[in-house]
Structures are given as C-alpha cells and as structure tokens.
Design a protein around this motif. Structure first.
Motif, PDB file in Angstrom:
ATOM      1  N   SER A   1     -23.341   5.671  -0.297  1.00  0.00           N
ATOM      2  CA  SER A   1     -22.525   4.507  -0.653  1.00  0.00           C
ATOM      3  C   SER A   1     -21.566   4.088   0.451  1.00  0.00           C
ATOM      4  O   SER A   1     -20.938   3.034   0.362  1.00  0.00           O
ATOM      5  CB  SER A   1     -21.722   4.816  -1.927  1.00  0.00           C
ATOM      6  OG  SER A   1     -20.944   5.987  -1.750  1.00  0.00           O
TER       7      SER A   1
ATOM      8  N   TYR B   1     -21.336   9.457  -1.092  1.00  0.00           N
ATOM      9  CA  TYR B   1     -22.618   9.396  -1.807  1.00  0.00           C
ATOM     10  C   TYR B   1     -22.372   9.311  -3.305  1.00  0.00           C
ATOM     11  O   TYR B   1     -21.355   9.771  -3.828  1.00  0.00           O
ATOM     12  CB  TYR B   1     -23.463  10.643  -1.494  1.00  0.00           C
ATOM     13  CG  TYR B   1     -22.958  11.902  -2.165  1.00  0.00           C
ATOM     14  CD1 TYR B   1     -23.406  12.286  -3.434  1.00  0.00           C
ATOM     15  CD2 TYR B   1     -22.011  12.715  -1.542  1.00  0.00           C
ATOM     16  CE1 TYR B   1     -22.934  13.430  -4.050  1.00  0.00           C
ATOM     17  CE2 TYR B   1     -21.533  13.863  -2.152  1.00  0.00           C
ATOM     18  CZ  TYR B   1     -21.998  14.221  -3.408  1.00  0.00           C
ATOM     19  OH  TYR B   1     -21.512  15.346  -4.025  1.00  0.00           O
ATOM     20  N   ASN B   2     -23.294   8.681  -3.997  1.00  0.00           N
ATOM     21  CA  ASN B   2     -23.418   8.823  -5.451  1.00  0.00           C
ATOM     22  C   ASN B   2     -24.900   9.044  -5.712  1.00  0.00           C
ATOM     23  O   ASN B   2     -25.415  10.106  -5.393  1.00  0.00           O
ATOM     24  CB  ASN B   2     -22.808   7.649  -6.221  1.00  0.00           C
ATOM     25  CG  ASN B   2     -23.119   6.308  -5.587  1.00  0.00           C
ATOM     26  OD1 ASN B   2     -24.250   6.046  -5.156  1.00  0.00           O
ATOM     27  ND2 ASN B   2     -22.117   5.442  -5.530  1.00  0.00           N
TER      28      ASN B   2
ATOM     29  N   THR C   1     -18.807  10.158  -4.745  1.00  0.00           N
ATOM     30  CA  THR C   1     -18.214   8.918  -5.263  1.00  0.00           C
ATOM     31  C   THR C   1     -18.896   8.487  -6.561  1.00  0.00           C
ATOM     32  O   THR C   1     -18.991   7.302  -6.857  1.00  0.00           O
ATOM     33  CB  THR C   1     -18.311   7.788  -4.212  1.00  0.00           C
ATOM     34  OG1 THR C   1     -19.691   7.507  -3.943  1.00  0.00           O
ATOM     35  CG2 THR C   1     -17.610   8.173  -2.933  1.00  0.00           C
TER      36      THR C   1
ATOM     37  N   SER D   1     -26.955   7.140  -4.143  1.00  0.00           N
ATOM     38  CA  SER D   1     -27.431   6.736  -2.821  1.00  0.00           C
ATOM     39  C   SER D   1     -26.273   6.956  -1.844  1.00  0.00           C
ATOM     40  O   SER D   1     -25.192   7.394  -2.235  1.00  0.00           O
ATOM     41  CB  SER D   1     -27.870   5.267  -2.821  1.00  0.00           C
ATOM     42  OG  SER D   1     -26.768   4.433  -3.156  1.00  0.00           O
TER      43      SER D   1
END
Length: 411
Positions: free
Chosen positions: A97, A92-93, A57, A95
């Motif tokens: 998400s 995830y990105n 993401t 963290s």
C-alpha cells in the motif's frame, strides 16, 4: 627409545601451546579496544543505523487501536533518527500500500518522512508474507551497493488474514518459507507487536524475531513502541560490541587449534619395522605349506599391503582370491593395523572381530583367519622389530610389493 621420543613430542607440543597462549593473550587488548569503541559510540549519539520498517496497514491496525498506531510509528521514527541514520518503510495490507526508499537524516527528508507516514491509510486484509518478502528483496538489493547491515523492523498486531480466508494455511506456509530465506541470507527481523491480537499472533511475531536473530518487544500502551525500539537498539549495539570481540577470539583460538592439530598430524609415522609369521593350520587343497616369514621393513608409512601380496611374494599358491581384501598398514608406536572387507572370519584373543573393523596388532599378537571356503585356516603372528643387539631374526626374504594380483599361481 619410545620414552625419549614421547618426551620430545610432549615437549614440542608444550612449547607450541605456550607460544599460542602468548599470541592469544596478545590479542586481548585489540578485542577489548574494539568492543569499547563500539560501546562508547552510544555516548556520542546512536551509531549509523539503517532501518527499513515493514508496517501493517490493515483494517485491524486502525479499528482496534484507534489513533495510537500512527503515534507509535511516529515515536519509533523519532527514536531512530540520528545524524548518520537512514530510514525507509514498506506499508502492506492485502497488497503493497506504500513504500518510501531509505532517506538519510536531514531536515528536508525529516519533514517528507513524517508527511508520508501521516498519509498512510489503514484498510483491507493483512498479507504479512507479502510485506516481508518485499522488505527482504529490498535488503538484498541494497546489500549489493552497501555491505552495511540493514535491519527490518516489523510493526504489526501479528495478524495474518486474507479475503476469502486462508484455505490450507497457505499464508503460514509462505511465512515459513520466508523465515528460512531470512535465516539463510542472515537478515535479522525485529518485531514490535502493537496491541497483539491474541496468543497466536504474539507467538507468530516472537518466532519471526527469534528464528532470524532479531529482537521482539510489545507495545500495549501509548509510548511503549518508542521505548521498545530504544531497548532493541541498545541490545543490538551491545551484541555488535560482543560480536566484534568474539570473532577476534574465535580467530585466535582457531589458529591455536589448527596449529596444534597440524603439529600432531605432521609428526612422521614410522614405517613398519618387523615381520609376519604365517602358519596354515589346514588348507582346502590338502597341502601343508611350511611356516612362512615375511619381512615388513620395506613397507612405507603410506603403503597398504594385502595378504595376497604376501602370498605372491613367498610362493603360496592356495586359491584364496579374498586375500586381496585383507590389508595391512603401519600404525603409531610400531603397531600393525589389519582391516578386511572380505567375508573371512578373523579372530583375535578368542573373539570374532566385526567385519570392516580395524584390528590393531602389537608385538607378538596373533590373528586367526578362516577363509571363505570354510576350510582353509591361517595363523598370522606379528613380530615387531626389537632394538636389542642380541636378537637374531631368522632368515627372511626382503619385501618387494608387486602390482596387485587377482589370481593365484597354479600349484
């Protein structure tokens, strides 16, 4: 005698192999029936699937793909839904998400999953190892409750970037560690490249899938992601059907091989039947021991006899402690096996034999031993027992193997 024994052995092996082939053929209907059942299950709708999507993401998944990322993910979700399927995701990105636990297919869960996917926001950098690590941990946790296979489905453009850069390639190093863990834990990772950012990113996703036993596909146009998932599922189910038949065949073949090997290895090895003739050509002490005859008939197939034993038995008192490291044992076909861990020079047929190499002696063959003092030389001749009633062996002392001795008797 040996020809008859060989015929009996070959006959026994032939009978065992025939029985094994019959058993192997008997297993074929079961193997094909199981694989057929798995294949037919596709005609009744998808069999039970448990999928955990790992969704990238990061910002690049929004900017470079406009709105197709969400449409592709929703298309994948609809493709995976089946009466007995379960599905969840980890977003995830830089963290984690977002996360949705596995949900069974139902109208309520269906609406909740679609709403959750629509609420995803695409921003930040891309820490792929973080998302995969969380997904693999979830798989290992779920395995404790349910042994059914859970597949990870990674949806990403292959990007791996960090705020402030990736000094020293720490991200790729972490990714390599996760790959090794996935292989060790048998966690397959399917990867769908949604508009891969470049060659490096494409190859990264291809390697993830190939190394872990997963599938790889690309989606560069709208709707291709759902098609890619359909192809992955079809290949996965075909693999499952093939695997189901294969372990049955491997098991049957293993039984055949194990039985054949056991049959061969359990054939009794005969005790040595014969004698050794020993003649010293010269000695360091200057003595001239006469020809010695050692009977070997009392040496069992599993005993190891040393040359020092032989010296001790027939009162050869030359100070040759290395004789304890020259060993004899019985071989198949009434052969004698000689081995040495000493520094003596041993010759057979005019050739110096390599140290620690086994030497096989047939009836009438000789070895020449030059001991470590460089002066004492001994010729040993192996005489195998013959079955002819006309043969008369010279008088010899029956062999009793004493305990290992390390010192020679005084002259």
């Amino acid at each position: 005698m040996f020809k008859n024994r060989r015929k009996r052995i070959l006959s026994g092996i032939s009978r065992f192999a025939s029985l094994s082939i019959v058993l192997l053929l008997a297993s074929m209907p079961t193997a094909f029936a199981k694989s057929s059942n798995l294949a037919n299950s596709e005609n009744d709708g998808l069999p039970e699937t448990t999928t955990l999507m790992i969704i990238d993401t990061s910002y690049s998944m929004r900017v470079s793909k406009a709105d197709i990322t969400l449409r592709e993910i929703l298309g994948i979700y609809h493709e995976l839904t089946a009466p007995s399927s379960r599905m969840g995701y980890i977003a995830y990105n830089e963290s984690i998400s977002g996360e949705q636990a596995l949900l069974a297919n139902s109208s309520t869960n269906h609406e909740a999953m679609i709403q959750s996917l629509q609420d995803i926001r695409y921003t930040g950098f891309s820490d792929m190892p973080l998302g995969l690590d969380r997904g693999m941990n979830r798989v290992l946790e779920l395995r404790q409750e349910d042994p059914a296979q859970i597949r990870l489905l990674l949806l990403s453009d292959g990007g791996l970037d960090y705020r402030g850069g990736d000094a020293g390639g720490a991200g790729q190093t972490k990714l390599n560690e996760l790959l090794n863990q996935a292989m060790n834990q048998a966690i397959p990772i399917d990867a769908i490249a949604i508009h891969p950012a470049g060659t490096t990113e494409r190859e990264r996703l291809q390697r993830l899938a190939a190394d872990t036993g997963g599938m790889y596909a690309e989606a560069t146009r709208p709707g291709e992601a759902a098609t890619a998932v359909r192809q992955i599922l079809a290949a996965s189910h075909a693999t499952s059907a093939f695997s189901s038949a294969l372990p049955l065949w491997i098991g049957a073949v293993a039984v055949v091989l194990a039985g054949t090997i056991a049959f061969i290895l359990t054939r009794p090895r005969r005790a040595i039947s014969g004698r050794m003739e020993g003649l010293f050509l010269r000695t360091a002490s200057g003595s001239n021991p006469p020809m010695k005859n050692w009977m070997l008939s009392h040496v069992s197939p599993h005993e190891t006899l040393t040359l020092q034993h032989l010296f001790h038995q027939l009162d050869v008192h030359e100070p040759l402690p290395e004789a304890a490291r020259i060993r004899f044992r019985s071989g198949r076909g009434n052969r004698l096996i000689v081995s040495s861990s000493s520094r003596c020079v041993i010759m057979k047929n005019g050739r110096i034999m390599p140290r620690d190499r086994k030497i096989v002696l047939h009836d009438g063959e000789q070895i020449y031993i030059t001991f470590e003092d460089g002066r004492t030389e001994l010729v040993l001749t192996y005489k195998a027992h013959r079955t002819s009633p006309r043969r008369i062996d010279p008088p010899a002392v029956p062999m009793d193997i004493p305990e290992e001795t390390t010192t020679s008797k005084p002259a």
